[in-house]
Design a protein around this motif. Structure first.
Motif, short mmCIF file in Angstrom:
data_model
loop_
_atom_site.label_atom_id
_atom_site.label_comp_id
_atom_site.label_asym_id
_atom_site.label_seq_id
_atom_site.Cartn_x
_atom_site.Cartn_y
_atom_site.Cartn_z
N CYS A 1 -7.56 0.03 -1.54
CA CYS A 1 -7.52 1.07 -0.27
C CYS A 1 -8.81 1.76 -0.30
CB CYS A 1 -6.39 1.84 -0.52
SG CYS A 1 -6.31 2.79 -2.25
N HIS B 1 0.94 -1.20 0.05
CA HIS B 1 0.00 0.12 0.13
C HIS B 1 0.89 1.17 -0.07
CE1 HIS B 1 0.93 0.97 4.24
NE2 HIS B 1 0.96 -0.31 4.15
N ASP B 2 0.36 2.60 -0.38
CA ASP B 2 0.93 3.73 -0.19
C ASP B 2 0.25 4.75 -0.17
OD1 ASP B 2 3.22 5.56 -0.22
OD2 ASP B 2 3.64 5.40 -2.31
N CYS B 3 -0.29 5.23 -1.09
CA CYS B 3 -1.25 6.45 -1.14
C CYS B 3 -2.32 6.38 -0.27
CB CYS B 3 -1.73 7.00 -2.29
SG CYS B 3 -2.61 6.21 -3.25
N ARG B 4 -3.16 5.15 -0.37
CA ARG B 4 -4.29 4.82 0.27
C ARG B 4 -5.40 5.94 -0.17
NH1 ARG B 4 -4.36 1.31 5.90
NH2 ARG B 4 -2.39 0.26 5.27
N ILE C 1 -3.28 3.49 -13.58
CA ILE C 1 -2.52 3.78 -12.44
C ILE C 1 -1.30 2.41 -12.26
CG2 ILE C 1 -3.86 5.26 -11.10
CD1 ILE C 1 -4.66 2.63 -9.35
N THR D 1 -10.07 0.67 -5.98
CA THR D 1 -8.70 -0.05 -5.66
C THR D 1 -9.13 -0.60 -4.17
OG1 THR D 1 -8.25 2.18 -4.56
CG2 THR D 1 -7.46 1.69 -6.84
N GLY E 1 -6.11 5.66 -3.80
CA GLY E 1 -6.84 5.07 -5.05
C GLY E 1 -5.97 5.76 -6.25
N ILE E 2 -4.82 6.41 -6.10
CA ILE E 2 -4.16 7.05 -7.03
C ILE E 2 -2.73 6.57 -7.61
CG2 ILE E 2 -5.28 9.13 -7.10
CD1 ILE E 2 -2.90 10.53 -5.66
N CYS E 3 -2.21 5.49 -6.63
CA CYS E 3 -0.83 5.45 -6.66
C CYS E 3 -0.59 3.86 -7.54
CB CYS E 3 0.02 5.37 -5.49
SG CYS E 3 -0.37 3.91 -4.44
N GLY E 4 -1.63 3.10 -7.24
CA GLY E 4 -1.76 1.78 -7.82
C GLY E 4 -0.77 0.62 -7.02
N THR E 5 -0.45 0.95 -5.78
CA THR E 5 0.33 0.12 -4.98
C THR E 5 -0.44 -0.93 -4.29
OG1 THR E 5 1.82 2.12 -4.72
CG2 THR E 5 2.11 0.06 -3.13
N CYS E 6 -1.56 -0.54 -3.74
CA CYS E 6 -2.31 -1.67 -3.19
C CYS E 6 -2.84 -2.82 -4.34
CB CYS E 6 -3.47 -1.16 -2.50
SG CYS E 6 -4.52 -0.31 -3.54
S1 FES Z 1 -2.61 2.46 -2.00
FE1 FES Z 1 -2.48 3.89 -3.66
S2 FES Z 1 -4.00 3.11 -5.04
FE2 FES Z 1 -4.36 1.83 -3.26
#
Ligand code: FES
Ligand code: HEM
Lengths: 248, 233
Positions: free
Chosen positions: A84, A56-59, A160, A82, A61-66
């Motif tokens: 998150c 996870h990162d941004c939480r 993303i 997403t 919905g914009i970074c695409g990490t989760c």
């Molecule tokens: S944590 Fe960044 S999109 Fe879900």
């Protein structure tokens, strides 16, 4: 809410992995899915157990990490959401939830629910950029772009790069991702000089990374948190065929 | 660049699937329309069959072309099947499908069934090996019956009189229709004929096309098996 969680645990890429069952009995409806896992992890730590590893990162919905495949669907069953941004109120009290990593050969599991999505970075490095110097931002009207192309390019650029398309695809294909990236450039004037080179380089990299071939199941579109359309895959086919025939 | 080097590329493979698919789909449709003339009667059907036979070398050119398309289609399908299988070594414990269909997920099995059916069909009607009793009959026609031609009508009617034979055909056609249900729209998408308004129309067309092909091809064995067509032979 009380939930029964079946969570994939895997020590590393070589471990076989197994579903482990946990009870989460004090889940608030207002938690996001990741907060729910945070709370579970705090409990596990207090019990001196290994917490569940997830990305996870941004939480927001914009970074695409989760990631996470929830009940068989990447990012869960909510449309255009997403993990998150998925909230526990979308589940029912007493529900059993299966949580697995994004599965694909090209995305090996690093640990538990975390997979290595660096093949996407390498595809971007192969051609997902513009190498001409575009200078400072110019007057917006100096470069005419048709409304339809501007909007399509924006739709493609919404990707993303989370990899849900690969996780959802029965063939482990990355066509939705690659098509979005190729299209966003192919639709704009800045992308024209390297248009064919880019399509060849990115698709060839995609093939070399071991992704599958599209057979038009359209599971990717259904799972995409940004609702990137499979029409970009149709466009990618044309871009790639044109480039294969004329760029040599 | 060898002839089969396209197989290394996922997208070129897809395009070969779709390109050969177009030819096969056109053939399947034309073959159906031509053969449905059996419902009209011996005269019309034998004239049609005789016309095809009279094409001679041209008929063979078409057959060879179709055969090459089919072989390319099958080789590419097998290669894609193994590639796509290899990309998901670890299976989901729970997997929910949303947009894919039974048709789309069983293409290779349906394809194999179609291939086996095709071999049988060619042995049965084209080569006359499966049942030689129906093969090689002659129809006399023209004033006082002075002309002779192959009695293709007799062959088909006598062939489909057999209930097991007709059932094999009906099952074969159902597999073909399932294949077409997914593949016709897939072919348009692969060939980049797609769009927000166009695609839903194409998907509906694909379904209707599969239904028409199923109905057309099932009509022949069904009506003949039941004695509705060609009752007096
Ligand atoms: S944590 Fe960044 S999109 Fe879900
Ligand atoms: C008369 C017979 C056949 C017709 C008309 C036909 C037609 C088609 C068409 C139009 C497609 C879609 C291509 C695309 O999505 O771009 C397709 C796909 C496919 N065909 Fe066939 N086909 C036939 C026989 C076979 C046979 C014998 C096999 C088997 C081995 C086969 C296996 C497949 C597979 C696996 C696909 C899916 C590939 C993909 O979607 O990428 N087909 N077929």
């Amino acid at each position: 809410m009380k939930l029964t969680l079946h969570i994939w645990r895997q020590k590393d890429a070589n471990d076989k992995g197994i579903l482990e069952t946990h009870i989460a009995d004090d889940v608030s409806e207002d938690m996001s899915f990741l907060e729910m896992l945070d709370v579970l992890n705090e409990d596990l730590i207090l019990q001196d157990k290994e917490p569940v590893t997830f990305d996870h990162d941004c939480r927001e919905g914009i970074c695409g990490t989760c990631s996470l495949t929830i009940n068989g669907r990447p990012h869960g069953h909510e449309k255009a959401t997403t993990t998150c941004q998925l909230h526990m109120r979308k589940f029912t009290d007493g529900e059993e939830i299966f949580i697995e990593p994004f599965r694909a050969k090209a995305f090996p599991v690093i640990k538990d629910l975390v997979v290595d999505r660096s093949p996407f970075e390498r595809i971007m490095q192969a051609g997902g950029f513009i190498s001409i110097h575009t200078g400072a931002a110019q007057d917006a009207n100096a470069l005419p772009i048709s409304k339809i192309n501007a909007e399509l390019a924006m739709d493609a650029a919404a990707c993303i790069g989370c990899g849900a398309c690969v996780a959802a695809c029965p063939n482990g294909a990355a066509m939705l991702f690659v098509s979005a990236k190729v299209s966003q450039f192919a639709l704009l004037p800045q992308g024209q000089p390297e248009r064919q080179k880019r399509a060849l380089a990115m698709v060839n990299k995609m093939d070399a990374e071991g992704f599958g071939a599209c057979t038009n199941h359209y599971e990717c579109e259904a799972s995409c948190p940004k609702e990137v359309s499979v029409r970009f895959i149709a466009k990618l086919n044309r871009e790639f065929l044109g480039a294969s025939l004329f760029e040599h | 660049m060898g002839l089969f080097s396209y197989l290394k590329s996922t997208i070129l493979s897809k395009i070969v699937m779709a390109g050969t698919g177009v030819i096969l789909v056109l053939f399947v449709f034309g073959h159906m329309v031509g053969n449905l003339q059996i419902l009209i009667g011996r005269e019309v059907f034998n004239t049609y069959a005789h016309f095809l036979q009279s094409l001679g070398e041209l008929l063979w050119l078409v057959r060879i072309f179709l055969f090459i398309c089919l072989i390319l289609h099958i080789i590419t399908a097998i290669r894609l099947y193994f590639l796509n299988k290899s990309t998901k070594p670890a299976k989901y414990q729970v997997k929910a499908y949303v947009r894919s269909t039974l048709s789309s997920r069983t293409m290779i099995y349906g394809g194999i069934a179609i291939f086996l059916f095709l071999v049988y069909h060619l042995l049965h009607f084209t080569a006359g090996v499966a049942d030689s009793s129906i093969y090689g009959h002659v129809e006399r026609y023209g004033p006082l019956g002075i002309f002779e031609r192959q009695d293709a009508y007799y062959m088909v009617i006598a062939g489909f009189r057999s209930v097991p034979v007709s059932l094999i055909y009906i099952v074969g056609v159902i597999f073909l229709a399932m294949h077409l249900n997914h593949s016709v729209q897939s072919m348009f998408q692969t060939l980049s004929i797609a769009g927000p308004r166009l695609t839903p129309v194409i998907v509906r067309f694909s379904r209707i096309f599969a239904f028409i092909v199923a109905t057309g091809y099932i009509l022949m064995p069904l009506t003949i098996m039941l004695g509705i067509v060609g009752g007096g032979l």
